[in-house]
Design an enzyme around this catalytic site. Structure first.
Site, PDB file in Angstrom:
ATOM      1  N   GLU A  74     -14.859   2.565  -7.484  1.00  0.00           N
ATOM      2  CA  GLU A  74     -13.960   1.961  -8.476  1.00  0.00           C
ATOM      3  C   GLU A  74     -12.860   1.112  -7.849  1.00  0.00           C
ATOM      4  OE1 GLU A  74     -14.795   5.177  -8.421  1.00  0.00           O
ATOM      5  OE2 GLU A  74     -16.009   5.453 -10.231  1.00  0.00           O
ATOM      6  N   HIS A 143     -13.832  13.806 -18.029  1.00  0.00           N
ATOM      7  CA  HIS A 143     -14.507  12.901 -18.960  1.00  0.00           C
ATOM      8  C   HIS A 143     -13.839  12.902 -20.331  1.00  0.00           C
ATOM      9  CE1 HIS A 143     -17.382  13.766 -15.805  1.00  0.00           C
ATOM     10  NE2 HIS A 143     -18.113  12.750 -16.180  1.00  0.00           N
TER      11      HIS A 143
END
Lengths: 341, 333
Positions: A74, A143
């Site tokens: 990322e 998440h």
């Protein structure tokens, strides 16, 4: 590397039931078709079409040069987007989940957010970072985070989050078109909610920074955004049984912040509750409550209250329903707005 | 009265040019140290003194349209890529005539008109930016080469390794230049980099070599090959330049007397100073003439910087967003 040719946009669609996921997909498609500098990149955005299927079909339509599967990296992805933006591209980066965006915070905070200011306006960063966020899908802590406050605390970033199908399309188009970086937070539990929608109607493209009154009311204002908007609308309906007529303001954009719409509502009703599912301490609601107090003090009949997620790491699935602000918690807060006076 | 910086051009084609550029960097840094001591440059600097052969050797292998990303120890890169010493010094001093109108300072100086994408206060953070610029340039059909400078400390930053991978799989025209000056602040590279620098790059399939970073001509020769490879579309390369900073990590260090480097070690590297070595290859008297010219140039730069005004507070919140938005606008307390 060559340049893929953008195919024509699909034929105009009539209004019909569509999901937020479909609207987001269409927004990406239309942005890619409208502007050859738009470039979608991220983990599994190509072959898979995204774990939530938001980029489904885009790689097939526009080619891997414009819709690029990246390695799981990322910080590298967002840092690469910075260089792309410097040299004429308009990157749209997908962080696969809320917490997956944290490895990229360094590039976001230290470079994306600061570049325009540091270069005195000569190097804008037209980057959109799409992040599925929030809970309600049994995703466990990495998440299910609501990470908006981290971004809001960083001057130079815009933070946008839709609550409806039409807004999802319009706000994403506007975000990609913006010359400043946008953190585009997609409420993942609203992805599959349906509404009648057509992308071709102009009123479906609101500009960034405009809140909207989702439900007019006279008793008190519920100020909310993203996944908590449907909760507040449900609470407002339930509140009629108690004799309260609640107004619901959907912020849509947390930065820029629409003080005008929020304050006009609070001045009318005299009472306000801020509702969001991220943690309360030093959270978005604290800023909103402060702004309302600074601007509407003499109109307030009661302190501004907050209904938020608990100040804990996101809980496991069996405890989610306690953590997420629900109708009962919202109504409890409304009941504490000093009605007896 | 805001002064205007004179036009500046820094040729690097000939050995004498490269000696001149190294002298410029050396003299600039020596003067900057003075200005730190005098309190003109707030916050101190990370001096590049000792490493000049790397910045000049690499930049001599580049064309005008090529791009670089730099580091916290970035003055050498910025100057070697052609930035005005007047405006660079003004930037360090926080003046409105600086490269970034005094907003970038030592660690964020940038000049996009010269392909200088910025020094960078975060170790390793310039590498992915270089990769992204390389992607955009390649996609636009240009044969631009992008150089990412970083130090041995960055070898342990995950984002650098991520960028090695991205640049390799996408065959990006990037030259990774590791200036191994032996220490990440005080931590010796010898005990901090498992497996070695070039071995790490090679693990990604990136051609890598170690070069004497105290020899400008050797750096240029190695960089030229890597640049040619990148420009031909054959992907990234990696250069480890073994070098040394003669000063501390940061100007603050002088007061600390840390002693992590022995006097013998520093003296040994000073004997390998890249400037006398380059001067020895020039015609007799040429180095002295160059030194005198640089001395005058830097004196002018100092005058320019000191005569330049500081930014006005009224612009403190400007340039945050395209439309002038300010998060706390409208609040009066």
């Amino acid at each position: 590397m060559g340049t893929a040719t953008a195919p024509a946009a699909p034929a105009k669609a009539a209004r019909k039931p569509a999901t937020m996921a479909q609207a987001l997909n269409r927004a990406l498609h239309d942005s890619l078709a409208a502007d050859p500098t738009v470039h979608v990149l991220g983990e599994d955005v190509g072959t898979l079409g995204g774990v939530f299927r938001i980029t489904d079909g885009l790689a097939a339509a526009f080619g891997p040069e414009r819709v690029t599967d990246t390695p799981l990296a990322e910080a590298g992805i967002l840092g690469t987007a910075v260089g792309m933006a410097m040299y004429g591209l308009r990157p749209v980066v997908e962080m696969q989940f809320d917490a997956f965006g944290y490895p990229a915070l360094e590039q976001l905070i230290s470079h994306v957010a600061k570049m325009r200011n540091r270069t005195r306006g000569t190097m804008p960063m037209p980057i959109t970072v799409r992040i599925p966020y929030g809970g309600g899908i049994g995703g466990v802590e990495h998440h299910s985070d609501s990470s908006e406050a981290y971004y809001l605390h960083t001057p130079g970033l815009q933070v946008v989050t839709p609550a409806t199908v039409a807004d999802a399309y319009g706000l994403l188009r506007a975000s990609i078109a913006s010359d400043d970086p946008v953190i585009f937070l997609e409420p993942k539990r609203l992805y599959w909610g349906k509404a009648d929608w057509s992308p071709d109607e102009p009123e479906t493209v609101p500009p960034l920074g405009r809140a909207v009154v989702r439900r007019p009311g006279r008793s008190a204002t519920l100020i909310t955004y993203g996944p908590s908007v449907p909760v507040c609308l449900e609470a407002a309906e339930a509140a009629t049984a108690e004799g309260w007529d609640l107004e619901v303001v959907d912020l849509r954009s947390l930065m820029p912040f629409d003080d005008e719409t929020v304050c006009a509502s609070v001045r009318r009703t005299g009472r306000a509750v801020v509702v969001h599912e991220s943690s309360g301490f030093a959270g978005t609601g604290a800023e909103i409550a402060a702004r309302v107090m600074e601007r509407c003090f003499h109109h307030l009949e009661a302190p501004v209250l907050r209904v938020t997620g608990f100040d804990i790491p996101y809980p496991p699935p069996m405890l989610e329903r306690y953590h997420l602000p629900g109708v009962d918690r919202v109504l409890d807060a409304v009941a504490r707005l000093q009605w007896e006076d | 009265m805001t002064p205007t910086a004179p036009p500046h051009h820094l040729p690097l084609a000939e050995p004498a040019d490269r000696y001149r550029a190294m002298r410029l960097v050396r003299g600039f840094e020596e003067q900057a140290l003075d200005l730190v001591r005098e309190g003109v440059i707030a916050g101190g600097i990370h001096p590049y003194i000792g490493q000049e052969a790397v910045a000049v050797g690499v930049c001599a292998a580049l064309r005008d349209g090529d791009l670089i990303t730099s580091t916290h120890r970035g003055h050498g890169h910025v100057l070697a890529k052609g930035a005005s010493p007047h405006r660079m010094l003004a930037e360090l001093a926080g003046r409105v005539t600086g490269l970034n109108r005094g907003r970038g300072g030592s660690m964020h100086a940038a000049d996009f008109s010269l392909g200088i994408l910025g020094a960078n206060g975060i170790v390793g953070a310039g590498a992915p930016i270089a990769a992204g610029a390389a992607w955009a340039e390649a996609r636009a059909g240009r044969d631009t080469v992008v150089t990412a400078f970083f130090g041995d400390g960055a070898l342990n930053q995950g984002v650098l390794l991520e960028t090695f991978n991205l640049a390799a799989i996408w065959r990006l025209p990037v030259l990774f230049v590791c200036e191994n000056n032996g220490y990440a602040t005080t931590l010796p590279a010898a005990g901090a980099v498992a497996g070695g620098a070039v071995e790490r790059a090679r693990a990604f399939g990136i051609p890598a070599q170690t070069v004497d970073g105290m020899d400008c001509e050797a750096v240029l020769a190695a960089a030229a090959g890597a640049v040619e490879r990148a420009r031909a579309g054959d992907g990234p390369s990696f250069l480890e330049c073994r070098t040394y900073r003669f000063e501390g990590h940061h100007t603050m260090e002088r007061r600390l007397k840390l002693g992590y480097r022995t006097a013998e070690e520093v003296a040994g590297w000073r004997e390998r100073d890249p400037l006398p070595r380059a001067a020895a290859a020039l015609d007799p008297g040429e180095a002295d003439r160059i030194d005198a010219g640089i001395g005058q140039l830097l004196a002018d730069a100092r005058t320019f910087a000191l005569a330049s005004p500081a930014p006005d507070i009224s612009g403190a919140c400007d340039y945050l967003y395209a439309d002038g938005l300010r998060p706390r606008a409208g609040v009066t307390l």
